[in-house]
Design an enzyme around this catalytic site. Sequence first.
Site, PDB file in Angstrom:
ATOM      1  CE1 TYR A 156      15.151  33.519   5.665  1.00 18.22           C
ATOM      2  CE2 TYR A 156      13.272  31.801   6.226  1.00 18.22           C
ATOM      3  CZ  TYR A 156      14.148  32.882   6.476  1.00 18.22           C
ATOM      4  OH  TYR A 156      14.333  32.950   7.965  1.00 18.22           O
TER       5      TYR A 156
ATOM      6  CB  ALA B  87      16.742  26.192  -0.624  1.00 19.41           C
TER       7      ALA B  87
ATOM      8  CE  LYS C 118      17.318  31.456   7.610  1.00 16.60           C
ATOM      9  NZ  LYS C 118      18.284  32.066   8.183  1.00 16.60           N
TER      10      LYS C 118
ATOM     11  CB  ILE D 273      10.928  35.826  15.875  1.00 14.60           C
ATOM     12  CG1 ILE D 273      11.304  34.335  15.914  1.00 14.60           C
ATOM     13  CG2 ILE D 273      11.621  36.441  16.699  1.00 14.60           C
ATOM     14  CD1 ILE D 273      10.608  33.514  17.233  1.00 14.60           C
TER      15      ILE D 273
HETATM   16  P1  NAD Z   1      16.607  41.318  10.758  1.00 11.55           P
HETATM   17  O1  NAD Z   1      16.115  41.739   9.410  1.00 11.55           O
HETATM   18  O2  NAD Z   1      15.487  42.081  11.886  1.00 11.55           O
HETATM   19  O3  NAD Z   1      17.906  41.426  11.061  1.00 11.55           O
HETATM   20  C1  NAD Z   1      18.761  40.722  10.271  1.00 11.55           C
HETATM   21  C2  NAD Z   1      20.429  41.568  10.514  1.00 11.55           C
HETATM   22  O4  NAD Z   1      21.110  41.014   9.236  1.00 11.55           O
HETATM   23  C3  NAD Z   1      20.188  43.017   9.961  1.00 11.55           C
HETATM   24  O5  NAD Z   1      20.647  43.839  11.145  1.00 11.55           O
HETATM   25  C4  NAD Z   1      20.650  43.077   8.463  1.00 11.55           C
HETATM   26  O6  NAD Z   1      21.142  44.301   8.174  1.00 11.55           O
HETATM   27  C5  NAD Z   1      21.674  42.020   8.755  1.00 11.55           C
HETATM   28  N1  NAD Z   1      22.161  41.485   7.459  1.00 11.55           N
HETATM   29  C6  NAD Z   1      21.736  41.239   6.299  1.00 11.55           C
HETATM   30  N2  NAD Z   1      22.338  40.949   5.215  1.00 11.55           N
HETATM   31  C7  NAD Z   1      23.636  40.782   5.853  1.00 11.55           C
HETATM   32  C8  NAD Z   1      25.049  40.423   5.385  1.00 11.55           C
HETATM   33  N3  NAD Z   1      25.131  40.237   3.923  1.00 11.55           N
HETATM   34  N4  NAD Z   1      25.918  40.665   5.945  1.00 11.55           N
HETATM   35  C9  NAD Z   1      25.828  41.066   7.378  1.00 11.55           C
HETATM   36  N5  NAD Z   1      24.582  41.111   7.910  1.00 11.55           N
HETATM   37  C10 NAD Z   1      23.629  41.117   7.263  1.00 11.55           C
HETATM   38  O7  NAD Z   1      16.025  39.733  10.825  1.00 11.55           O
HETATM   39  P2  NAD Z   1      15.620  38.846  12.113  1.00 11.55           P
HETATM   40  O8  NAD Z   1      14.527  38.593  12.139  1.00 11.55           O
HETATM   41  O9  NAD Z   1      16.506  39.243  13.337  1.00 11.55           O
HETATM   42  O10 NAD Z   1      16.374  37.501  11.726  1.00 11.55           O
HETATM   43  C11 NAD Z   1      17.669  37.115  12.032  1.00 11.55           C
HETATM   44  C12 NAD Z   1      18.040  35.618  11.553  1.00 11.55           C
HETATM   45  O11 NAD Z   1      16.950  34.924  11.821  1.00 11.55           O
HETATM   46  C13 NAD Z   1      17.840  35.552  10.202  1.00 11.55           C
HETATM   47  O12 NAD Z   1      18.863  34.640   9.497  1.00 11.55           O
HETATM   48  C14 NAD Z   1      16.426  34.981   9.783  1.00 11.55           C
HETATM   49  O13 NAD Z   1      16.591  34.243   8.650  1.00 11.55           O
HETATM   50  C15 NAD Z   1      16.357  34.166  11.062  1.00 11.55           C
HETATM   51  N6  NAD Z   1      14.749  33.834  11.214  1.00 11.55           N
HETATM   52  C16 NAD Z   1      14.125  34.975  11.560  1.00 11.55           C
HETATM   53  C17 NAD Z   1      12.688  34.529  11.787  1.00 11.55           C
HETATM   54  C18 NAD Z   1      11.767  35.591  12.133  1.00 11.55           C
HETATM   55  O14 NAD Z   1      10.481  35.427  12.183  1.00 11.55           O
HETATM   56  N7  NAD Z   1      12.022  36.631  12.374  1.00 11.55           N
HETATM   57  C19 NAD Z   1      12.259  33.276  11.591  1.00 11.55           C
HETATM   58  C20 NAD Z   1      13.129  32.270  11.463  1.00 11.55           C
HETATM   59  C21 NAD Z   1      14.397  32.672  11.344  1.00 11.55           C
END
Ligand code: NAD
Length: 250
Positions: free
Chosen positions: A158, A160, A162, A191
């Site tokens: 993950y 790598a 990001k 988050i």
């Molecule tokens: P989440 O799992 O709630 O939502 C992610 C969405 O992406 C889901 O609806 C999922 O179905 C969709 N998805 C997954 N694979 C996919 C694909 N191949 N094609 C299209 N859609 C796809 O996650 P989130 O917490 O809302 O995260 C959103 C972004 O923020 C991600 O990139 C995550 O890495 C990043 N992020 C989240 C956090 C956190 O603490 N939640 C922290 C840092 C970064």
Amino acid sequence: MTMRLLEGKTAIITGASRGIGKAIAIKFAEEGCNIAFTDLFYDDIAKATEAELLAMGVKAKAYSSDASKFEETQVIVNQITADFGSVDILINNAGITKDTLLMRMTEEQWDAVITVNLKSVFNFTKAVQAGMLKQRSGSIVNMSSVVGVSGNGGQSNYSASKAGIIGFTKSIAKELGSRGIRSNAIAPGFIITEMTAKIPEEARKQWEANIPMKRGGLPEEVAKVALFLASDLASYVSGQVINVCGAMNT
Ligand code: NAD
């Protein structure tokens, strides 16, 4: 009446049925933005988000798409461009985790996370590039993570992916800056979404205790920064990574 920040613009947001992507879609719609969003399936969750956006009086449509697939992405972006006319903003948000120590990490776990999180950013950016070049404007916002900046044990795949997003973001900012296209990344900390709900209660409490602001962030708090970067408020901001992490220092 004051002009809304994204009035009449169109944004593509990947993986936006729920979580941070959905919060960005809602925030942008509040500012008058038309929303084309993708997710893996056009299921009840996607339909509910689509209905919520339409009720806000903007044009909105959900597209079923696997962001990690190159050719499929070209087709979807062509479809969105035909449906919406143009694409002004791209939010590369889709992402997954497959956390485990390197010792136990399989090739499949490595490949899945790199392909969904990193290759998807290449796929979508490449697909919107021609349109943005033609209109000589565009804002691209990529969802990285604090873990991409500083690393995290148990998340080498993950982290790598990001970190890769950050390199891509900065390169595109340099490559396309002269054509009026900006490219930035957001590095969220902890988050509260379904992604982090998977973390056991004990571990979550420990995380929160280590955050100077003593709480996890809300998806809306990431969405506000995405709005800043996507809009003209950030007209001279490009090639940057903005942490949204309550001063967390991982
Ligand atoms: P989440 O799992 O709630 O939502 C992610 C969405 O992406 C889901 O609806 C999922 O179905 C969709 N998805 C997954 N694979 C996919 C694909 N191949 N094609 C299209 N859609 C796809 O996650 P989130 O917490 O809302 O995260 C959103 C972004 O923020 C991600 O990139 C995550 O890495 C990043 N992020 C989240 C956090 C956190 O603490 N939640 C922290 C840092 C970064």
